[in-house]
Design an enzyme around this catalytic site. Structure first.
Site, short mmCIF file in Angstrom:
data_model
loop_
_atom_site.label_atom_id
_atom_site.label_comp_id
_atom_site.label_asym_id
_atom_site.label_seq_id
_atom_site.Cartn_x
_atom_site.Cartn_y
_atom_site.Cartn_z
N CYS A 153 -6.41 -7.88 5.59
CA CYS A 153 -6.76 -6.84 4.26
C CYS A 153 -6.34 -7.32 2.96
O CYS A 153 -7.49 -6.85 1.99
CB CYS A 153 -5.29 -5.45 4.46
SG CYS A 153 -5.44 -5.02 5.75
N HIS A 206 -4.46 -0.98 -1.00
CA HIS A 206 -3.22 -2.46 -0.49
C HIS A 206 -3.51 -3.43 -1.98
O HIS A 206 -3.68 -4.67 -1.41
CB HIS A 206 -3.68 -2.37 1.02
CG HIS A 206 -2.66 -3.67 1.48
ND1 HIS A 206 -2.80 -4.06 2.58
CD2 HIS A 206 -1.22 -3.70 1.47
CE1 HIS A 206 -1.90 -4.52 3.21
NE2 HIS A 206 -0.67 -4.42 2.31
#
Length: 573
Positions: free
Chosen positions: A96, A152
């Protein structure tokens, strides 16, 4: 060279299941259509900067889109891709944070210090503040910028938040893994908190709304309140289809005949996300943006195979540097494309979107030297050759060193124990431990026997620490040519050495107990500042929030089942 063999069933069996029914060189099941003659009349340059919508999905596998032969229904993505340009030589990162950081900065992760793992919730770490981000450059060009979905990229202090990094508005989560309804996230036993934010405040009132629906509705609201006469950039970073596997029941019902429960839930989530994209596209048309818009669709990494995802027929999965971990689903849909309805084999990497989109916006790139991305719009729109000839997948000096790697195996110029991977032209080199390496077909059956799960196994065992593949001729990475072509190995190792000289130190600090949500009213959020750093050296008392109704019980259950699933899968694999 090792001899590879299909175990458990024959090639004919695979064909009967449709696993090998699509041609690698023509992956689109929707046939390419000749260009409309009217499209030739488009002006060589846009009359005004285009509206840009960048859609990023989370953990969607390479196989998990209709036009790649999937059993999952994605009619919207199939249509948008068929009418635009499908990118079939498109690369992302295996997890990610690295993909998101490279999208936002246009730089390889070795140049931002984020080359190891992800940014974890309790780490005092975020996207380096000296980096000029993509939305900041678009703001300079006169764009209104909005982010919806998963960030994130760190949040330990307010300067790290999306609204401080170039976005005018933000609705979404700061961490990497939240419940789709409650927005709770646990970073270990008892370390649980709420994670849905509106701007820089906790969005307590939005709890209970399924995130895929909530995010699509927010995009609709943004478009409805903005003027199509003014350029807009929307970064739609879906949480879907990352675990936990949660979907409204009506979508799961569509796949009731699918025996594998994880695959069934995962498929429902993909189809739900597809419908959300349909609603976003509809809003672009309804409010007058579509004719001057560019829609980019991208996955963030390979699918997680033990959570329902599939990267078939590619090797590997999420978290690995095999093609199944780094080759992404990507396409561009826009009325402004000169040569539509085709498949592009131009080499494109996620870092390329930064200079490409800033150039489309008529922004200034002269004050951001050293980008690793290229402007690939001529390759996408006109079918010209890509300016990109190589990709550094990564160099991670902190990842567990391969037991059998050595400087000697790297011809004295590179320690092959170090995890690294690079693509130069048609050649791809991997060193160290690239990660789980089997070929795994879609898990459509209730009980998936070991001989089926492990479709093919490497027979050269764990003693290797260096691989070479001709990706153009061998996209499935079946035939290691490192022994036959030592000249190519040397050349690619030299490129790794070159890149490694430009790398900055890894940013991966120890976790700080102050980040615990109980010190922030029960929610994940910024917890450090220059002024109070010394004050918190000795700890402190948790702050309670009256809006925090209960502890995150589902987080404890999720942690338990995650550990149980990992244990079961390790025994099975």
């Amino acid at each position: 060279m090792a001899v590879y063999a299909l175990t458990g069933f024959s090639l004919v069996s695979l064909l009967s299941f449709g696993y090998l029914s699509w041609d690698w060189m023509k992956p689109g099941l929707v046939a390419d259509v000749a260009m409309d003659p009217m499209e030739k009349s488009l002006p060589p340059a846009f009359s005004r900067p285009p509206h840009i919508v960048f859609i990023l999905t989370d953990d969607q596998g390479y196989h998990d889109v209709g036009y790649h032969g999937s059993d999952i229904q994605t009619p919207t993505l199939d249509r948008l891709a068929a009418e635009g340009v499908k990118l079939e030589n498109y690369y992302i990162q295996p997890i990610c944070t690295p993909s998101r950081s490279q999208l936002i900065t246009g730089r390889y992760q070795i140049h931002t210090g984020l080359q190891h793992s992800i940014i974890r919730p309790r780490q005092p770490n975020c996207l380096p503040l000296d980096q000029v981000t993509l939305p900041q450059k678009l703001q300079e060009a006169g764009y209104s910028t909005h982010m919806v979905g998963k960030w994130h990229l760190g949040f330990y202090k307010k300067e790290c938040l999306p609204t401080r990094r170039g976005f005018d508005t933000f609705l979404g989560s700061l961490t990497g893994n939240v419940d789709y309804y409650t927005y709770d996230n646990c970073d270990g036993p008892g370390v649980c908190g709420y994670d849905l934010h509106e701007g820089e405040k906790v969005a307590w009132d939005q709890s209970g709304k399924y995130s895929t629906f909530l995010y699509a509705q927010r995009v609709n609201k943004i478009l409805a309140s903005h003027s199509p006469k003014e350029p807009i950039f929307i970064y739609m970073a879906f949480q879907a289809v990352h675990t936990p596997l949660q979907s409204p029941k009506e979508y799961i019902y569509r796949y009731r005949a699918m025996g594998n429960v994880a695959r069934r839930k995962y498929a429902a989530m993909v189809t739900c996300m597809d419908e959300a994209v349909k609603n976003i596209t509809w809003a672009l048309k309804k409010y007058g943006y579509y004719d001057n818009s560019v829609i980019v669709f991208s996955t963030d990494n390979g699918g997680q195979t033990f959570s329902g995802g599939s990267n078939w027929p590619l090797r590997g999965r999420k978290g690995t540097y095999w093609e199944g971990g780094v080759r992404g689903i990507g396409f561009v849909h826009s009325p402004l494309i000169k040569r539509k309805r085709r498949t592009s084999w131009a080499l494109v990497h996620i870092t390329d979107w930064y200079p490409t989109l800033v150039s489309l916006a008529r922004g200034n790139l002269s004050n951001v030297p050293g980008l690793d991305g290229y402007n690939v719009w001529p390759a996408i729109s006109e079918g010209k050759e890509s300016p990109r000839t190589e990709i550094l997948h990564n160099i991670d000096p902190l990842y567990n060193h391969a037991k059998y790697g050595s400087l000697e195996d790297g011809f004295g110029i590179w320690n092959t124990a170090v995890q690294a991977s690079i693509r130069v032209g048609e050649w791809k080199l991997l060193t160290g431990d690239p990660g789980y390496s089997d070929w795994i077909p879609p898990q459509t059956l209730t009980n998936f026997p070991g001989s089926w799960w492990n479709l093919e196994r490497l027979t050269d065992g764990p003693r290797k620490s260096l691989w070479l593949f001709n990706i153009s001729a061998d996209p499935y990475e079946r035939y290691d040519l490192s022994e036959q072509r030592p000249d190519v190995v040397r050349a690619l190792l030299a490129r790794l050495v070159h890149y490694n000289r430009t790398a900055i130190p890894v940013r991966y600090p120890a976790e700080n107990p102050r980040a615990h949500p109980d010190f922030n009213g029960g929610a994940w959020g910024p917890w450090a500042s220059e002024d109070d750093a010394e004050q918190w050296e000795g700890g402190g008392q948790p702050l309670r929030n009256k809006n925090r109704k209960k502890k995150c019980k589902i987080c404890k259950l999720r942690s338990f089942f995650r550990k149980l699933n990992t244990r079961l899968m390790s025994n099975r694999i």
